[in-house]
Design an enzyme around this catalytic site. Sequence first.
Site, PDB file in Angstrom:
ATOM      1  N   HIS A   1      -3.448   0.282  -4.658  1.00 37.64           N
ATOM      2  CA  HIS A   1      -2.929  -0.925  -5.312  1.00 37.64           C
ATOM      3  C   HIS A   1      -3.373  -0.928  -6.770  1.00 37.64           C
ATOM      4  O   HIS A   1      -4.563  -1.018  -7.057  1.00 37.64           O
ATOM      5  CB  HIS A   1      -3.476  -2.178  -4.620  1.00 37.64           C
ATOM      6  CG  HIS A   1      -2.835  -2.478  -3.302  1.00 37.64           C
ATOM      7  ND1 HIS A   1      -1.785  -3.344  -3.188  1.00 37.64           N
ATOM      8  CD2 HIS A   1      -3.088  -2.009  -2.081  1.00 37.64           C
ATOM      9  CE1 HIS A   1      -1.416  -3.407  -1.921  1.00 37.64           C
ATOM     10  NE2 HIS A   1      -2.192  -2.608  -1.220  1.00 37.64           N
TER      11      HIS A   1
ATOM     12  N   HIS B   1      -5.317  -9.465  -0.869  1.00 40.57           N
ATOM     13  CA  HIS B   1      -5.317  -9.656   0.582  1.00 40.57           C
ATOM     14  C   HIS B   1      -6.430 -10.619   0.985  1.00 40.57           C
ATOM     15  O   HIS B   1      -7.483 -10.667   0.345  1.00 40.57           O
ATOM     16  CB  HIS B   1      -5.560  -8.321   1.300  1.00 40.57           C
ATOM     17  CG  HIS B   1      -4.586  -7.246   0.950  1.00 40.57           C
ATOM     18  ND1 HIS B   1      -4.724  -6.466  -0.178  1.00 40.57           N
ATOM     19  CD2 HIS B   1      -3.457  -6.825   1.574  1.00 40.57           C
ATOM     20  CE1 HIS B   1      -3.724  -5.602  -0.229  1.00 40.57           C
ATOM     21  NE2 HIS B   1      -2.936  -5.798   0.812  1.00 40.57           N
TER      22      HIS B   1
ATOM     23  N   MET C   1      -1.442  -6.768   7.414  1.00 40.64           N
ATOM     24  CA  MET C   1      -2.491  -7.682   6.931  1.00 40.64           C
ATOM     25  C   MET C   1      -2.067  -8.431   5.673  1.00 40.64           C
ATOM     26  O   MET C   1      -2.915  -8.850   4.879  1.00 40.64           O
ATOM     27  CB  MET C   1      -3.766  -6.877   6.638  1.00 40.64           C
ATOM     28  CG  MET C   1      -4.244  -6.019   7.795  1.00 40.64           C
ATOM     29  SD  MET C   1      -5.620  -4.950   7.307  1.00 40.64           S
ATOM     30  CE  MET C   1      -5.666  -3.808   8.703  1.00 40.64           C
ATOM     31  N   SER C   2      -0.775  -8.577   5.460  1.00 38.43           N
ATOM     32  CA  SER C   2      -0.330  -9.229   4.215  1.00 38.43           C
ATOM     33  C   SER C   2       0.969  -9.993   4.450  1.00 38.43           C
ATOM     34  O   SER C   2       1.297 -10.352   5.581  1.00 38.43           O
ATOM     35  CB  SER C   2      -0.107  -8.158   3.137  1.00 38.43           C
ATOM     36  OG  SER C   2       0.995  -7.333   3.465  1.00 38.43           O
TER      37      SER C   2
ATOM     38  N   HIS D   1      -6.648   4.855   6.655  1.00 41.99           N
ATOM     39  CA  HIS D   1      -5.999   4.328   5.452  1.00 41.99           C
ATOM     40  C   HIS D   1      -5.326   5.476   4.692  1.00 41.99           C
ATOM     41  O   HIS D   1      -4.264   5.309   4.101  1.00 41.99           O
ATOM     42  CB  HIS D   1      -7.032   3.614   4.567  1.00 41.99           C
ATOM     43  CG  HIS D   1      -6.431   2.962   3.356  1.00 41.99           C
ATOM     44  ND1 HIS D   1      -5.433   2.000   3.445  1.00 41.99           N
ATOM     45  CD2 HIS D   1      -6.661   3.128   2.034  1.00 41.99           C
ATOM     46  CE1 HIS D   1      -5.092   1.617   2.218  1.00 41.99           C
ATOM     47  NE2 HIS D   1      -5.815   2.281   1.351  1.00 41.99           N
TER      48      HIS D   1
ATOM     49  N   ASN E   1       2.313   4.119  10.283  1.00 41.02           N
ATOM     50  CA  ASN E   1       1.639   4.710  11.442  1.00 41.02           C
ATOM     51  C   ASN E   1       2.063   3.923  12.664  1.00 41.02           C
ATOM     52  O   ASN E   1       2.512   2.790  12.537  1.00 41.02           O
ATOM     53  CB  ASN E   1       0.113   4.586  11.274  1.00 41.02           C
ATOM     54  CG  ASN E   1      -0.319   3.147  11.049  1.00 41.02           C
ATOM     55  OD1 ASN E   1      -0.235   2.629   9.929  1.00 41.02           O
ATOM     56  ND2 ASN E   1      -0.718   2.478  12.110  1.00 41.02           N
TER      57      ASN E   1
ATOM     58  N   SER F   1       0.823  -1.219   0.000  1.00 31.55           N
ATOM     59  CA  SER F   1       0.000   0.000   0.000  1.00 31.55           C
ATOM     60  C   SER F   1       0.850   1.259   0.000  1.00 31.55           C
ATOM     61  O   SER F   1       1.718   1.430   0.845  1.00 31.55           O
ATOM     62  CB  SER F   1      -0.880   0.057   1.251  1.00 31.55           C
ATOM     63  OG  SER F   1      -1.786  -0.989   1.263  1.00 31.55           O
TER      64      SER F   1
ATOM     65  N   TYR G   1      -8.277 -10.196   3.504  1.00 25.71           N
ATOM     66  CA  TYR G   1      -9.459  -9.427   3.946  1.00 25.71           C
ATOM     67  C   TYR G   1     -10.370  -9.008   2.790  1.00 25.71           C
ATOM     68  O   TYR G   1     -11.515  -8.637   3.005  1.00 25.71           O
ATOM     69  CB  TYR G   1      -9.048  -8.206   4.786  1.00 25.71           C
ATOM     70  CG  TYR G   1      -8.261  -7.139   4.050  1.00 25.71           C
ATOM     71  CD1 TYR G   1      -8.857  -6.320   3.084  1.00 25.71           C
ATOM     72  CD2 TYR G   1      -6.912  -6.943   4.324  1.00 25.71           C
ATOM     73  CE1 TYR G   1      -8.136  -5.349   2.420  1.00 25.71           C
ATOM     74  CE2 TYR G   1      -6.183  -5.970   3.661  1.00 25.71           C
ATOM     75  CZ  TYR G   1      -6.799  -5.186   2.701  1.00 25.71           C
ATOM     76  OH  TYR G   1      -6.085  -4.229   2.037  1.00 25.71           O
ATOM     77  N   GLU G   2      -9.849  -9.067   1.566  1.00 25.82           N
ATOM     78  CA  GLU G   2     -10.702  -8.726   0.420  1.00 25.82           C
ATOM     79  C   GLU G   2     -11.725  -9.827   0.154  1.00 25.82           C
ATOM     80  O   GLU G   2     -12.616  -9.656  -0.665  1.00 25.82           O
ATOM     81  CB  GLU G   2      -9.844  -8.500  -0.830  1.00 25.82           C
ATOM     82  CG  GLU G   2      -8.992  -7.240  -0.751  1.00 25.82           C
ATOM     83  CD  GLU G   2      -8.042  -7.110  -1.933  1.00 25.82           C
ATOM     84  OE1 GLU G   2      -8.457  -6.557  -2.965  1.00 25.82           O
ATOM     85  OE2 GLU G   2      -6.883  -7.558  -1.822  1.00 25.82           O
TER      86      GLU G   2
ATOM     87  N   ALA H   1       2.897  -2.003   4.088  1.00 32.19           N
ATOM     88  CA  ALA H   1       2.669  -0.927   5.048  1.00 32.19           C
ATOM     89  C   ALA H   1       2.310  -1.620   6.360  1.00 32.19           C
ATOM     90  O   ALA H   1       1.573  -2.607   6.350  1.00 32.19           O
ATOM     91  CB  ALA H   1       1.510  -0.060   4.580  1.00 32.19           C
TER      92      ALA H   1
END
Length: 279
Positions: free
Chosen positions: A67, A89, A217-218, A253, A241, A36, A91-92, A119
């Site tokens: 992306h 991902h 998350m990846s 985001h 962050n 990201s 989560y998608e 990220a």
Amino acid sequence: MSASVKTSLYEHAEHAARIIRSQYSEEVRVALVLGSGLGAFADEIQESTAIPYEEIQGFARSTVEGHAGRLVLGKIKGVSVAVMQGRFHYYEGYALEEVVFPIRTLGLLGVESLILTNAAGGINVGFNQGALMVISDHLNLMEANPLRGAHDQRFGERFPDMTEVYSRDYQEIAVEEAQAMGLELRRGIYAALSGPSYETPAEVRMLRILGADAVGMSTVPEAIIARQMGIKVLGISCITNMAAGVLGEPISHHEVIETGERVRETFKELLRRVIPRMM
Ligand code: HPA
């Protein structure tokens, strides 16, 4: 992946590799996945050929802002590379098998070295927003493993060793090149959660107790698949962050993308220096 039931995952990945080879015939040994806000590195590639994911059968679609969704092939400092500008991902809603399909395809294409970027939220309080971290190990807290399910020996072992997921040689190369740039590159453990909600402060405290320095998350499913196929991995997180509760400020985001863009030039420079040394 909807063809006849007789076609195995391996054959699907071989087919995808053939599609790529038909558009770019050079041997590719190094691949990158851009996380990201980090997609701009693809602009560095010379003599490039870009293939939209929808043209590669078996690749899903990238649905996340930040992306792009294409595979860019070409040269960095004379080295042929394949760069995924955008990843899939968990989560998608994709199955992990779909998330890692491009890695399997790249493995069959002949890739031996893989740079996974992402990220991530900083858990280690010694980190700052915008810092880069080379991943030394991971915690798979995604609730699933991409190797679950039918096994095909052609991809590698059923129970692959995970003692050194992130190559120590590559970690050294990244740290050395960062030093030469005057950049402080931290080393740390990346915890992967499924997302897509960010963590709660309590979860971040839990992750810190478990030994995590950063959370995202990846990356972990892709790294596991790469290791099964014998591909050496370098992982680099951009601490976009500080994780929830560390500073007491909400995470967005937008902030994640913005920080990625802020460190863009440093990040590009590090990759330009590291890639020629991975061969
Ligand atoms: N948590 C999880 N994933 C992330 C974060 C975070 O704080 N920042 C960027 N990706």
